[in-house]
Design a protein around this motif. Structure first.
Motif, PDB file in Angstrom:
ATOM      1  N   GLU A  24       0.878  -1.172   0.000  1.00 24.56           N
ATOM      2  CA  GLU A  24       0.000   0.000   0.000  1.00 24.56           C
ATOM      3  C   GLU A  24       0.912   1.217   0.000  1.00 24.56           C
ATOM      4  O   GLU A  24       2.115   1.109   0.281  1.00 24.56           O
ATOM      5  N   THR A  62       0.277   4.166   1.729  1.00 27.62           N
ATOM      6  CA  THR A  62       0.152   5.036   2.906  1.00 27.62           C
ATOM      7  C   THR A  62       1.432   5.087   3.761  1.00 27.62           C
ATOM      8  O   THR A  62       1.856   6.171   4.150  1.00 27.62           O
ATOM      9  N   ARG A  64       0.631  -7.496  -3.583  1.00 26.84           N
ATOM     10  CA  ARG A  64       0.081  -8.151  -2.386  1.00 26.84           C
ATOM     11  C   ARG A  64      -0.013  -9.638  -2.655  1.00 26.84           C
ATOM     12  O   ARG A  64      -0.621 -10.059  -3.643  1.00 26.84           O
ATOM     13  N   GLY A 103     -11.397  -9.523  -9.386  1.00 26.51           N
ATOM     14  CA  GLY A 103     -11.205  -8.198  -8.786  1.00 26.51           C
ATOM     15  C   GLY A 103     -10.007  -8.090  -7.862  1.00 26.51           C
ATOM     16  O   GLY A 103      -9.692  -7.007  -7.377  1.00 26.51           O
ATOM     17  N   ARG A 104      -9.367  -9.232  -7.582  1.00 24.60           N
ATOM     18  CA  ARG A 104      -8.198  -9.201  -6.680  1.00 24.60           C
ATOM     19  C   ARG A 104      -7.029  -9.919  -7.334  1.00 24.60           C
ATOM     20  O   ARG A 104      -7.143 -11.092  -7.704  1.00 24.60           O
ATOM     21  N   GLN A 139      -2.815   1.544  -7.960  1.00 24.16           N
ATOM     22  CA  GLN A 139      -3.773   2.131  -7.022  1.00 24.16           C
ATOM     23  C   GLN A 139      -3.582   3.643  -6.971  1.00 24.16           C
ATOM     24  O   GLN A 139      -2.518   4.119  -6.552  1.00 24.16           O
ATOM     25  N   ASN A 151      -3.832   6.916  -5.199  1.00 26.23           N
ATOM     26  CA  ASN A 151      -3.905   7.319  -3.788  1.00 26.23           C
ATOM     27  C   ASN A 151      -4.009   8.820  -3.695  1.00 26.23           C
ATOM     28  O   ASN A 151      -3.243   9.530  -4.366  1.00 26.23           O
ATOM     29  N   ARG A 199     -13.500  -0.878   7.674  1.00 26.38           N
ATOM     30  CA  ARG A 199     -12.191  -1.007   7.029  1.00 26.38           C
ATOM     31  C   ARG A 199     -11.267  -1.962   7.786  1.00 26.38           C
ATOM     32  O   ARG A 199     -11.292  -2.044   9.008  1.00 26.38           O
ATOM     33  N   LEU A 257      -7.821  -2.033   7.647  1.00 31.91           N
ATOM     34  CA  LEU A 257      -6.504  -1.560   8.085  1.00 31.91           C
ATOM     35  C   LEU A 257      -6.574  -0.985   9.492  1.00 31.91           C
ATOM     36  O   LEU A 257      -7.553  -0.345   9.869  1.00 31.91           O
ATOM     37  N   LEU A 292     -14.379  -0.722  -4.993  1.00 30.64           N
ATOM     38  CA  LEU A 292     -13.677   0.073  -6.012  1.00 30.64           C
ATOM     39  C   LEU A 292     -12.585   0.923  -5.358  1.00 30.64           C
ATOM     40  O   LEU A 292     -11.573   1.239  -5.973  1.00 30.64           O
ATOM     41  N   GLY A 340      -7.235  10.014   3.666  1.00 31.90           N
ATOM     42  CA  GLY A 340      -6.958   9.671   2.264  1.00 31.90           C
ATOM     43  C   GLY A 340      -7.626   8.382   1.869  1.00 31.90           C
ATOM     44  O   GLY A 340      -8.327   7.752   2.666  1.00 31.90           O
TER      45      GLY A 340
HETATM   46  P1  HAM Z   1      -7.251  -0.865   0.585  1.00 31.26           P
HETATM   47  O1  HAM Z   1      -8.711  -0.928   0.922  1.00 31.26           O
HETATM   48  O2  HAM Z   1      -6.400  -1.976   1.003  1.00 31.26           O
HETATM   49  O3  HAM Z   1      -6.712   0.518   1.136  1.00 31.26           O
HETATM   50  O4  HAM Z   1      -7.126  -0.718  -0.998  1.00 31.26           O
HETATM   51  C1  HAM Z   1      -7.801   0.299  -1.691  1.00 31.26           C
HETATM   52  C2  HAM Z   1      -8.368  -0.240  -2.999  1.00 31.26           C
HETATM   53  O5  HAM Z   1      -7.316  -0.843  -3.772  1.00 31.26           O
HETATM   54  C3  HAM Z   1      -9.398  -1.341  -2.864  1.00 31.26           C
HETATM   55  O6  HAM Z   1     -10.686  -0.808  -2.647  1.00 31.26           O
HETATM   56  C4  HAM Z   1      -9.281  -2.034  -4.206  1.00 31.26           C
HETATM   57  O7  HAM Z   1      -9.974  -1.302  -5.228  1.00 31.26           O
HETATM   58  C5  HAM Z   1      -7.813  -1.925  -4.516  1.00 31.26           C
HETATM   59  N1  HAM Z   1      -7.094  -3.157  -4.161  1.00 31.26           N
HETATM   60  C6  HAM Z   1      -6.567  -3.496  -2.968  1.00 31.26           C
HETATM   61  N2  HAM Z   1      -5.979  -4.711  -3.013  1.00 31.26           N
HETATM   62  C7  HAM Z   1      -6.128  -5.155  -4.291  1.00 31.26           C
HETATM   63  C8  HAM Z   1      -5.729  -6.340  -4.988  1.00 31.26           C
HETATM   64  N3  HAM Z   1      -5.053  -7.313  -4.404  1.00 31.26           N
HETATM   65  N4  HAM Z   1      -6.068  -6.442  -6.297  1.00 31.26           N
HETATM   66  C9  HAM Z   1      -6.741  -5.453  -6.909  1.00 31.26           C
HETATM   67  N5  HAM Z   1      -7.138  -4.317  -6.314  1.00 31.26           N
HETATM   68  C10 HAM Z   1      -6.839  -4.163  -5.024  1.00 31.26           C
HETATM   69  C11 HAM Z   1      -5.405   0.905   1.150  1.00 31.26           C
HETATM   70  O8  HAM Z   1      -4.550   0.345   0.520  1.00 31.26           O
HETATM   71  C12 HAM Z   1      -5.150   2.185   1.892  1.00 31.26           C
HETATM   72  N6  HAM Z   1      -3.702   2.355   2.012  1.00 31.26           N
HETATM   73  C13 HAM Z   1      -5.814   3.339   1.196  1.00 31.26           C
HETATM   74  C14 HAM Z   1      -5.541   4.650   1.874  1.00 31.26           C
HETATM   75  C15 HAM Z   1      -4.820   5.689   1.393  1.00 31.26           C
HETATM   76  N7  HAM Z   1      -5.975   4.993   3.075  1.00 31.26           N
HETATM   77  C16 HAM Z   1      -5.548   6.234   3.351  1.00 31.26           C
HETATM   78  N8  HAM Z   1      -4.835   6.654   2.335  1.00 31.26           N
END
Ligand code: HAM
Length: 425
Positions: free
Chosen positions: A76, A78, A106, A113-114, A120, A122, A264, A266, A290, A312
């Motif tokens: 990620e 962040t 990851r 979708g994963r 991503q 941000n 969430r 995290l 999404l 964020g």
């Molecule tokens: P997260 O919910 O882990 O948040 O990921 C955000 C978005 O990234 C998800 O809603 C999804 O659309 C996409 N995503 C995550 N993992 C995958 C994957 N393995 N394959 C495809 N798409 C994926 C974060 O990562 C936080 N760091 C967001 C954030 C920024 N919070 C504060 N600032």
């Protein structure tokens, strides 16, 4: 040989779709006053293990490098954002409004979708910690999806608050030490059997009545419902009301709905949390998120030693790409009009290349035969290339004229070279 499971090759058509999404993301973020930054794809393992929470840490691609350092690819953005802001926050006026489009890795089970790799978007805002900042960030999330052609029939941002949840859990009599564990259970509640959630809540020490109340809060779909399920929301409720007020004024209200089912996964979120989902034909939530994000007021202090509040979100390209395809939304546009410059004999090549150059400088996508070919073959190549017209550079070029052949209409016209750009426009 094929790409590794969960990793994508981007052949030109896929790359064009990806770049179309990136262009739209950049354009919209800049319109909202966010500026782009980036960081390294590889970080020290510790940056992720310290605060992201178990979910992401399990999914890290980590290894020991040749200098015996424990490192990990970014899963990620962040932690990197926080590290960078922490290092140089004094050099930037607040609010800091930055965006980035990192590719993240990851190690999770690939499914619809994963994947194990995704891009991503941000956006993060470091300011003074106000409901207006939350609204500004969520308004950007909505605008990003709208710019791609999606609207209130296609998606909803489900808006919640961990501060509201903390207030509710206090009222329900759940001790603060168990709040984090409850969030992990609530985060998965919609995807697992009720008995599984109940067992996990019991494991955290919650009685049957408390568990029922937790479920009632998670099912609240407006502020009033949340207030009655939680027994009052206090200041946290008022904060959320202000976020919604600003979102309505910014024109994003119809795409946002209060929904306490969101907490969430995290660990670092402290206040408002939100997640965007596609809507199915019946208006229900469809599949994977999404985008998701929230307020994290303690992470800068914990990771970088500077007490700065931040909010964020991240929006991936995978679920979004699938949704755009399902809706038949083409985002590949952006390149100039395509033309093909042809000539009836090699003696015209040099003149033809001059025309190619002029058209490219004027913003057209201009192609031409790279080897000697009959005119018929060249016109075939023009059609294959998807050109709207062929510009034929022959004898008339000596009189500063060319023939323009409109391929679909099979119509040909003679045009003065000085008027060519205008005629093709
Ligand atoms: P997260 O919910 O882990 O948040 O990921 C955000 C978005 O990234 C998800 O809603 C999804 O659309 C996409 N995503 C995550 N993992 C995958 C994957 N393995 N394959 C495809 N798409 C994926 C974060 O990562 C936080 N760091 C967001 C954030 C920024 N919070 C504060 N600032």
């Amino acid at each position: 040989m094929q790409a590794l499971t969960g990793f994508r090759d981007f052949f030109p058509d896929a790359c064009a779709r990806r770049n179309g999404i990136f262009r739209s993301w950049r354009r919209t973020a800049e319109r909202h006053g966010f500026v782009e930054y980036d960081g390294p794809p590889l970080e020290s393992l510790e940056l992720f293990t310290r605060k992201s929470g178990p979910e992401i840490v399990k999914q890290l691609y980590n290894f020991v490098d040749k200098g015996e350092r424990e490192v990990a690819f970014r899963a990620e953005m962040t932690p990197t954002f926080v590290r960078m802001v922490g290092a140089r926050h004094r050099d930037f006026r607040k609010p800091i409004k930055w965006f980035a489009i990192p590719q993240l890795l990851r190690y999770e089970r690939p499914q619809k979708g994963r994947l194990r790799e995704h891009f991503q978007f941000n956006a993060d805002l470091v300011g003074s910690g106000t409901p207006g900042e939350d609204a500004e960030v969520i308004a950007l999330l909505v605008a990003l999806l709208r710019d791609l052609g999606l609207g209130p029939r296609d998606f909803r941002v489900r808006l919640s608050s961990r501060a509201v949840w903390h207030a509710a859990l206090d009222a329900i009599g759940v001790g603060a030490a168990a709040h984090g564990g409850v969030f992990e259970v609530v985060d998965k509640m919609e995807r697992v059997k009720p008995e599984e959630s109940e067992a996990r809540l019991a494991g955290l020490g919650l009685g049957a009545e408390q568990t029922a109340k937790v479920r009632a809060v998670s099912e609240a779909r407006d502020l009033e419902g949340a207030a009655s399920a939680a027994g009052g929301l206090g200041e946290a409720g008022e904060w959320l009301r202000q976020v919604i007020g600003s979102l309505e004024a910014l024109g994003a209200g119809d795409c946002v709905a209060v929904d306490l089912g969101i907490v969430r996964g995290l660990a670092y979120y402290t206040g408002v949390v939100f997640e965007a989902f596609a809507l199915d034909a019946a208006g229900g939530y469809d599949g994977r998120a999404l985008a998701g994000g929230g307020r994290y007021d303690d992470l800068l202090k914990n990771l970088a030693g500077v007490a700065l509040p931040a909010v964020g979100f991240g929006m991936g390209d995978v679920v979004l790409g699938q949704l755009l395809e399902e809706k038949g939304l083409d985002v590949t546009g952006g390149a100039g009009k395509r033309v093909f410059v042809a000539w009836p004999g090699e003696e015209f090549r040099v003149s033809g290349l001059g025309v190619v150059r002029a058209l490219r400088e004027a913003g057209f996508v201009a192609e031409y035969p790279l080897r000697a070919q009959g005119l018929g073959k060249q016109l075939e190549a023009a059609e294959h290339a998807g050109a709207a017209c062929a510009v034929i550079v022959g004898e008339e070029y000596a009189r500063a004229e060319v023939d323009v052949k409109w391929l679909a209409e099979r119509r040909q016209e003679r045009v003065a070279v000085g008027r060519l750009v205008e005629a093709l426009g």
